[in-house]
Write a protein that holds these residues in place. Structure first.
Motif, short mmCIF file in Angstrom:
data_model
loop_
_atom_site.label_atom_id
_atom_site.label_comp_id
_atom_site.label_asym_id
_atom_site.label_seq_id
_atom_site.Cartn_x
_atom_site.Cartn_y
_atom_site.Cartn_z
N ALA A 115 -5.97 -10.13 -8.35
CA ALA A 115 -4.98 -10.85 -6.88
C ALA A 115 -4.84 -9.92 -6.73
O ALA A 115 -4.46 -9.64 -5.47
CB ALA A 115 -4.68 -12.04 -7.94
N THR A 116 -3.48 -8.95 -7.32
CA THR A 116 -2.47 -7.92 -6.75
C THR A 116 -3.67 -7.35 -6.32
O THR A 116 -3.00 -6.78 -5.06
CB THR A 116 -1.72 -7.43 -8.07
N LEU A 117 -4.73 -6.49 -6.90
CA LEU A 117 -5.89 -5.60 -6.36
C LEU A 117 -5.94 -5.72 -4.87
O LEU A 117 -5.99 -4.82 -3.68
CB LEU A 117 -5.99 -5.18 -7.08
N SER A 118 -6.60 -7.24 -4.81
CA SER A 118 -7.29 -7.55 -3.55
C SER A 118 -5.84 -7.74 -2.57
O SER A 118 -5.86 -7.58 -1.23
CB SER A 118 -7.60 -9.36 -3.48
N PHE A 119 -4.86 -8.09 -2.90
CA PHE A 119 -3.55 -8.22 -2.41
C PHE A 119 -3.33 -6.24 -1.48
O PHE A 119 -2.79 -6.43 -0.08
CB PHE A 119 -1.96 -9.06 -2.85
N LEU A 120 -3.45 -5.58 -2.17
CA LEU A 120 -2.81 -5.03 -1.55
C LEU A 120 -3.48 -3.61 -1.12
O LEU A 120 -3.47 -2.48 -0.64
CB LEU A 120 -2.50 -3.66 -3.14
N ASP A 121 -4.86 -4.32 -1.37
CA ASP A 121 -6.52 -3.57 -0.09
C ASP A 121 -5.56 -3.36 1.47
O ASP A 121 -5.77 -2.61 1.71
CB ASP A 121 -7.20 -4.42 -0.45
N TRP A 122 -4.90 -4.46 1.78
CA TRP A 122 -3.80 -4.55 3.32
C TRP A 122 -3.85 -3.55 3.24
O TRP A 122 -3.44 -3.03 4.84
CB TRP A 122 -3.63 -6.07 3.61
N PHE A 123 -2.29 -3.54 2.15
CA PHE A 123 -1.40 -2.41 2.77
C PHE A 123 -1.76 -0.62 2.41
O PHE A 123 -1.77 0.21 3.65
CB PHE A 123 -0.14 -2.44 1.81
N ILE A 124 -2.91 -0.87 1.42
CA ILE A 124 -4.11 0.46 1.98
C ILE A 124 -3.91 0.85 3.15
O ILE A 124 -4.06 2.36 3.87
CB ILE A 124 -4.79 0.85 0.95
N GLU A 125 -5.09 -0.31 3.65
CA GLU A 125 -5.36 0.52 5.13
C GLU A 125 -4.04 1.04 6.16
O GLU A 125 -4.84 1.10 7.15
CB GLU A 125 -6.31 -0.91 5.42
N GLU A 126 -3.19 -0.30 6.30
CA GLU A 126 -2.08 0.07 6.49
C GLU A 126 -2.19 1.41 6.71
O GLU A 126 -1.11 1.98 7.49
CB GLU A 126 -0.78 -1.16 6.64
N GLN A 127 -1.16 1.22 5.72
CA GLN A 127 -1.17 3.10 5.60
C GLN A 127 -1.44 4.00 6.14
O GLN A 127 -1.13 4.98 6.44
CB GLN A 127 -0.18 3.40 3.91
N MET A 128 -2.77 4.23 6.28
CA MET A 128 -4.07 5.09 6.71
C MET A 128 -3.73 5.08 8.21
O MET A 128 -3.42 5.82 8.87
CB MET A 128 -5.11 4.81 6.98
N GLU A 129 -3.39 3.53 8.40
CA GLU A 129 -3.35 3.41 10.03
C GLU A 129 -1.30 4.36 10.72
O GLU A 129 -1.90 5.31 11.51
CB GLU A 129 -2.75 2.42 10.72
N GLU A 130 -0.26 3.85 9.74
CA GLU A 130 0.74 4.40 10.03
C GLU A 130 0.37 5.92 9.92
O GLU A 130 1.31 6.02 11.03
CB GLU A 130 1.46 3.67 8.80
N GLU A 131 0.47 7.23 9.11
CA GLU A 131 0.00 7.52 8.85
C GLU A 131 -0.69 8.75 9.50
O GLU A 131 -0.16 9.41 10.43
CB GLU A 131 -0.17 8.20 7.28
N LYS A 132 -1.80 7.91 10.83
CA LYS A 132 -2.61 8.41 11.82
C LYS A 132 -1.46 8.53 13.43
O LYS A 132 -1.78 9.32 13.46
CB LYS A 132 -3.86 7.68 11.51
N SER A 133 -1.12 7.56 12.64
CA SER A 133 -0.36 6.56 14.33
C SER A 133 0.77 8.04 14.68
O SER A 133 1.25 8.59 14.96
CB SER A 133 0.28 5.91 14.02
N PHE A 134 1.44 8.45 13.02
CA PHE A 134 2.34 9.50 13.69
C PHE A 134 1.80 11.22 13.41
O PHE A 134 2.75 11.93 14.09
CB PHE A 134 3.67 9.23 12.07
N ARG A 135 1.66 11.14 12.72
CA ARG A 135 0.82 12.64 13.14
C ARG A 135 0.07 13.12 14.04
O ARG A 135 0.20 14.09 15.13
CB ARG A 135 -0.80 12.77 12.59
N ASP A 136 -0.55 11.75 15.29
CA ASP A 136 -0.99 11.75 16.19
C ASP A 136 0.78 11.93 17.15
O ASP A 136 0.02 12.73 18.34
CB ASP A 136 -1.50 10.08 16.78
N ILE A 137 1.25 11.13 16.97
CA ILE A 137 2.62 11.18 17.71
C ILE A 137 3.09 12.77 17.79
O ILE A 137 3.61 13.30 18.81
CB ILE A 137 3.22 10.10 17.56
N ILE A 138 3.58 12.86 16.14
CA ILE A 138 3.55 14.44 16.50
C ILE A 138 3.15 15.56 16.56
O ILE A 138 3.98 16.44 17.40
CB ILE A 138 4.17 14.54 15.01
N ALA A 139 1.82 14.90 16.78
CA ALA A 139 0.90 16.63 17.78
C ALA A 139 1.89 16.38 19.10
O ALA A 139 1.29 17.22 19.65
CB ALA A 139 -0.71 16.21 17.33
#
Length: 165
Positions: A115-139
């Motif tokens: 159940a926790t693994l399933s719950f954390l899936d959303w956060f993995i996707e979210e973190q990929m988006e967050e890091e990409k967003s900041f890398r793009d803005i920094i560029a």
């Protein structure tokens, strides 16, 4: 019920998310003081998103019949030398959150807490988006002058950002 070790780790991440919200509010204050209200808006929205993430952990703990435990927040970095400094601090913070999420996934996997693994899936996707967003803005910001025409255009763009449902 979750194991004590996993409950403690989830509570730590609940508090890490609140700490991230706190840090983003300090970053917003930097931009507000400089008169870049669009960038300030961007960071205030970012702060609210981190609070939303914290509350996902809160509700998950409650759902699993565990108690969310609030910890003390530490003073965030309040002094920055430039917009780029703020953005690089943001990316560093997001990388730290990603690392914490990965550690939670590893722990939940070791404990076979599906159940926790399933719950954390959303956060993995979210973190990929967050890091990409900041890398793009920094560029974008690295290629321009702070306070210049394109920077002010970005400020106007960020003023339009709204909290997504």
């Amino acid at each position: 019920m979750l194991s004590e070790k996993l409950t403690n780790a989830l509570n730590d991440q609940f508090n890490n998310e609140l700490q991230a919200a706190h840090a983003y509010t300090a970053m917003a204050a930097y931009f507000s003081k400089k008169g870049y209200h669009g960038f300030a808006n961007f960071y205030l929205i970012q702060s609210r998103e981190e609070h939303y993430h914290a509350m996902k952990f809160y509700h998950y703990l409650v759902t699993m019949d565990e108690k969310p435990v609030l910890q003390a927040l530490t003073e965030p970095k309040n002094h920055f030398v430039s917009a780029l400094d703020v953005l690089e601090s943001s990316l560093s913070q997001e990388k730290s959150v990603t690392s914490n999420i990965y550690a939670l996934v590893t722990l939940a996997d070791e404990l076979q807490e599906h159940a926790t693994l399933s719950f954390l899936d959303w956060f993995i996707e979210e973190q990929m988006e967050e890091e990409k967003s900041f890398r793009d803005i920094i560029a974008r910001v690295r290629a321009i002058e702070e306070g210049g025409e394109y920077f002010l255009k970005m400020d106007d763009e960020f003023a339009q950002r709204k909290l997504e449902d």
